[in-house]
Design a protein around this motif. Sequence first.
Motif, PDB file in Angstrom:
ATOM      1  N   ALA A   1       1.028  -1.103   0.066  1.00 25.04           N
ATOM      2  CA  ALA A   1      -0.082   0.075  -0.085  1.00 25.04           C
ATOM      3  C   ALA A   1       0.915   1.168   0.000  1.00 25.04           C
ATOM      4  O   ALA A   1       2.299   1.106   0.273  1.00 25.04           O
ATOM      5  N   THR A   2       0.166   2.253  -0.293  1.00 23.11           N
ATOM      6  CA  THR A   2       0.983   3.628  -0.320  1.00 23.11           C
ATOM      7  C   THR A   2       0.834   4.290   0.742  1.00 23.11           C
ATOM      8  O   THR A   2      -0.475   4.530   1.555  1.00 23.11           O
ATOM      9  N   GLU A   3       2.030   5.183   1.265  1.00 24.54           N
ATOM     10  CA  GLU A   3       1.925   5.921   2.620  1.00 24.54           C
ATOM     11  C   GLU A   3       0.610   6.895   2.329  1.00 24.54           C
ATOM     12  O   GLU A   3       0.407   7.459   1.258  1.00 24.54           O
ATOM     13  N   GLY A   4      -0.043   7.214   3.423  1.00 26.76           N
ATOM     14  CA  GLY A   4      -1.297   8.092   3.541  1.00 26.76           C
ATOM     15  C   GLY A   4      -2.494   7.503   3.057  1.00 26.76           C
ATOM     16  O   GLY A   4      -3.514   7.952   3.232  1.00 26.76           O
ATOM     17  N   ALA A   5      -2.630   6.343   2.464  1.00 29.32           N
ATOM     18  CA  ALA A   5      -3.503   5.638   1.934  1.00 29.32           C
ATOM     19  C   ALA A   5      -4.100   4.746   2.880  1.00 29.32           C
ATOM     20  O   ALA A   5      -3.877   4.624   4.192  1.00 29.32           O
ATOM     21  N   ILE A   6      -5.322   3.877   2.706  1.00 27.91           N
ATOM     22  CA  ILE A   6      -5.955   2.952   3.386  1.00 27.91           C
ATOM     23  C   ILE A   6      -5.664   1.479   3.044  1.00 27.91           C
ATOM     24  O   ILE A   6      -5.929   1.246   1.652  1.00 27.91           O
ATOM     25  N   VAL A   7      -5.707   0.565   4.022  1.00 27.35           N
ATOM     26  CA  VAL A   7      -5.752  -0.750   3.560  1.00 27.35           C
ATOM     27  C   VAL A   7      -6.573  -1.571   4.487  1.00 27.35           C
ATOM     28  O   VAL A   7      -6.583  -1.165   5.695  1.00 27.35           O
ATOM     29  N   GLN A   8      -6.931  -2.700   3.691  1.00 24.07           N
ATOM     30  CA  GLN A   8      -7.686  -3.675   4.605  1.00 24.07           C
ATOM     31  C   GLN A   8      -7.103  -4.891   4.693  1.00 24.07           C
ATOM     32  O   GLN A   8      -6.913  -5.651   3.384  1.00 24.07           O
ATOM     33  N   ILE A   9      -7.014  -5.608   5.741  1.00 24.08           N
ATOM     34  CA  ILE A   9      -6.287  -6.933   5.859  1.00 24.08           C
ATOM     35  C   ILE A   9      -7.504  -7.828   6.300  1.00 24.08           C
ATOM     36  O   ILE A   9      -8.183  -7.736   7.443  1.00 24.08           O
ATOM     37  N   ASN A  10      -7.718  -8.852   5.353  1.00 23.85           N
ATOM     38  CA  ASN A  10      -8.840  -9.704   5.811  1.00 23.85           C
ATOM     39  C   ASN A  10      -8.433 -11.128   6.476  1.00 23.85           C
ATOM     40  O   ASN A  10      -7.182 -11.660   6.272  1.00 23.85           O
ATOM     41  N   CYS A  11      -9.100 -11.722   7.468  1.00 26.45           N
ATOM     42  CA  CYS A  11      -8.815 -12.906   8.137  1.00 26.45           C
ATOM     43  C   CYS A  11     -10.261 -13.804   8.004  1.00 26.45           C
ATOM     44  O   CYS A  11     -11.181 -13.133   8.435  1.00 26.45           O
ATOM     45  N   THR A  12     -10.267 -15.059   7.457  1.00 29.94           N
ATOM     46  CA  THR A  12     -11.069 -15.910   7.504  1.00 29.94           C
ATOM     47  C   THR A  12     -10.630 -17.067   8.526  1.00 29.94           C
ATOM     48  O   THR A  12      -9.558 -17.413   8.630  1.00 29.94           O
ATOM     49  N   TYR A  13     -11.697 -17.615   9.135  1.00 33.54           N
ATOM     50  CA  TYR A  13     -11.182 -18.577  10.228  1.00 33.54           C
ATOM     51  C   TYR A  13     -12.386 -19.708  10.136  1.00 33.54           C
ATOM     52  O   TYR A  13     -13.630 -19.486  10.112  1.00 33.54           O
ATOM     53  N   GLN A  14     -11.831 -20.837  10.451  1.00 33.74           N
ATOM     54  CA  GLN A  14     -12.686 -22.177  10.780  1.00 33.74           C
ATOM     55  C   GLN A  14     -12.211 -23.058  11.941  1.00 33.74           C
ATOM     56  O   GLN A  14     -11.103 -23.091  12.035  1.00 33.74           O
ATOM     57  N   THR A  15     -12.764 -22.697  13.249  1.00 35.99           N
ATOM     58  CA  THR A  15     -12.109 -22.976  14.330  1.00 35.99           C
ATOM     59  C   THR A  15     -13.375 -23.840  15.230  1.00 35.99           C
ATOM     60  O   THR A  15     -14.332 -23.702  14.973  1.00 35.99           O
ATOM     61  N   SER A  16     -12.721 -24.743  16.247  1.00 32.12           N
ATOM     62  CA  SER A  16     -13.696 -25.751  16.930  1.00 32.12           C
ATOM     63  C   SER A  16     -14.038 -24.435  18.174  1.00 32.12           C
ATOM     64  O   SER A  16     -13.444 -24.264  19.187  1.00 32.12           O
TER      65      SER A  16
END
Lengths: 109, 117
Positions: free
Chosen positions: A12-27
Motif C-alpha cells: 500500500a502507499t503512504e497516506g492511503a487505507i488498507v484492509q487486511i482480511n482474515c477468515t477462520y474455521q475453528t472449534s
Amino acid sequence: GQNIDQPTEMTATEGAIVQINCTYQTSGFNGLFWYQQHAGEAPTFLSYNVLDGLEEKGRFSSFLSRSKGYSYLLLKELQMKDSASYLCAVLDSNYQLIWGAGTKLIIKP
Amino acid sequence: GAVVSQHPSWVICKSGTSVKIECRSLDFQATTMFWYRQFPKQSLMLMATSNEGSKATYEQGVEKDKFLINHASLTLSTLTVTSAHPEDSSFYICSAARASGIDNEQFFGPGTRLTVL
C-alpha cells in the motif's frame, strides 16, 4: 481441523487505507485478536473482537462477522512505520489461541 | 501496565550446551505463560502452556525433555533448551496472560534470539 487464512503479503502507499482480511474455521470461538509484529520483534496487541461489528481505535479499526467467520483490520492514513506483519488469531472453545501465518504489509512512499 | 520481559534478548551457544531463557511479568501476576517459537518468515508456533505450580502442557511434536519449562511463580517462567543443536536456532517468545482484563489476552515479551553454532 482448525484454520485461519490471511493474505501472505500486501502493498500500500503512504497516506492511503488498507484492509487486511482474515477468515477462520475453528472449534468454537471466544474472540479474535489482531497483533502487529515488526521484523525481529515480538507481536504487540492491536485489537480484540468478540461481538459482531466494528471496533475503532485511532487509525486502526477491526471488524468481525461471526456468522461468516470473517474479520478485517483496517489501517487508515498509512505511515511508513506501519510496515510490519499483521497476525490474526482466534481464541477457540478451549481458550487456545490459533494463529494465522500473518500478512506482511509493505508501505511505499 | 502489563509489561513482560525476557532475558537474554539474544544468545549464541555451542552445539550440545543448554540455554535458559527467563520470562517475567513485571507489573502483573500471570496465571498462565506461553512459550512460542518462530522461524524466519513463519508464524508463531506455540510450544507449551504453563500454569504456575503445575507441569507445562506441551504441543504435539515438542519434546518435553528437550524444552524444559519451569513456572515457579506467578511472575516467572523459564524455558531451558537442553543439548541445543543448530536446528534449535530460532526466535523464542514468551507471553503471559493475566486473570483480569480480556480473556486470555496475551502480553508478549520482546523475544530471545537463539543461535546454536
